[in-house]
Motif scaffolding. Sequence first.
Motif, short mmCIF file in Angstrom:
data_model
loop_
_atom_site.label_atom_id
_atom_site.label_comp_id
_atom_site.label_asym_id
_atom_site.label_seq_id
_atom_site.Cartn_x
_atom_site.Cartn_y
_atom_site.Cartn_z
N ASP A 1 45.00 38.80 29.96
CA ASP A 1 44.75 38.66 31.39
C ASP A 1 45.98 38.13 32.11
O ASP A 1 46.71 37.27 31.59
N VAL B 1 47.43 36.95 36.15
CA VAL B 1 47.17 36.70 37.56
C VAL B 1 48.50 36.62 38.31
O VAL B 1 49.43 35.94 37.88
N HIS C 1 44.62 40.07 38.03
CA HIS C 1 43.89 39.21 38.95
C HIS C 1 44.86 38.80 40.07
O HIS C 1 46.08 38.79 39.88
N ARG D 1 38.28 40.44 40.33
CA ARG D 1 39.72 40.13 40.16
C ARG D 1 40.19 39.06 41.14
O ARG D 1 41.37 38.74 41.19
N LEU E 1 40.74 35.37 42.65
CA LEU E 1 40.85 33.95 42.31
C LEU E 1 41.39 33.22 43.54
O LEU E 1 42.11 33.80 44.36
N SER F 1 34.74 33.93 42.38
CA SER F 1 36.04 33.36 42.02
C SER F 1 35.91 32.32 40.92
O SER F 1 36.77 32.24 40.03
N ASN G 1 35.23 34.14 37.66
CA ASN G 1 36.47 34.79 37.23
C ASN G 1 37.43 33.78 36.61
O ASN G 1 38.07 34.05 35.58
N PHE H 1 38.81 33.89 32.92
CA PHE H 1 40.25 34.12 32.77
C PHE H 1 40.89 33.05 31.88
O PHE H 1 41.64 33.37 30.95
#
Length: 279
Positions: A160, A162, A182, A209, A211, A263, A266, A270
Motif C-alpha cells: 500500500d 499513500v 491512497h 482510497r 485518508l 477514512s 482505510n 492501510f
Amino acid sequence: MSAVAAGAGLDLVDIGANLAHDSFHADFEAMLERARAAGVTQIVVTGSSLASAEQALLLAQRHPGRLYATAGLHPHHAAEWSDALGARLRALAAAPELVSMGECGLDYFRNFATHDEQRRAFAAQLALAIELRKPLFLHQRDAHADFLAMLKAHRAELGDVVVHCFTDTREALNDYLALDCHIGITGWICDERRGAHLLEAVRDIPDARLLIETDAPYLLPRNAPKHLTRDLHRRNEPAFLPWVLEAVARARGQTPAEVAQHSTANARRFFGLPEPPRH
C-alpha cells in the motif's frame, strides 16, 4: 461550533502529524488530550529524518495503541542518505509500532537537495519498502513527472502507498489513483486562497482510497475557529482534524460521518492498526 460538534462521537485517525517537532515539547500531553477530546483516537507520527523517525518511534512506544510511527528521509534531507542511514531505518522498522516507511519522495519546490540526491534517496527507500513489505508514506511537490515515473517503475512490487498531503492537480491525482494509491488530504483544502482546486479534485478519490491528516504543526485549517487557535500561535495540531473532515465532506457531497467512517477504516487497514483503547 460545528466540525461535527467539535469532535463529539468521532473516531478519526490522523495519518500524518509531525509530533516530533519541537513546537510540541512544552505541551505534548495536553495536545494529545485535546486530540482525544476532538475525536482523534489514533495518530501516525511522521518520521522525516533519522532523528525525527527515532523520536516518532519513541513517542509511539510511550503511547501504545494511540500513537504509531513512520520512518523515512524527506527529500529536503536527501543529501544525508547513506547505506548506514538506510540500515538504521531498517532496524527501526522491526518495531511493531513502526507501521510505514517514509516520509520520502521528491520535492523540486524547495530544492534543499539536488534532484540527483533526491532521486537517489527516493530509489533507495522504494527498495527498502519492497524489502520490508511495509506501506509507504510519500511526498511530492513540483516533481510529478519524475515522481510518477519512479513510482510506476516499482508499483507492482510495493504494498500500500499513500501520496500524503496531496495539493497537486486533478490530473496528477488521477495518475496516482490509476496506480492504486491512497490519497492524504490536509487542511490545504480549507484554504480558499490556494486550495480551491482540491474542492473538485477530491471528488475523484474513491471512498476506499481517501485518508485525512493534519500534517501538524503545519497547514492549520483556515476554517478552524479563531478562539481555538489564537493561543497556539498558528500551530496546527491533531485536534483540528475534524475541520479537515468537514471541508472534505462538504466538497464530496457526503456527510462528515460518512467521510469519517471511510477514512478511519482505510487508515486502520492501510497501517494495520487495531481498534484504539477506550480509556
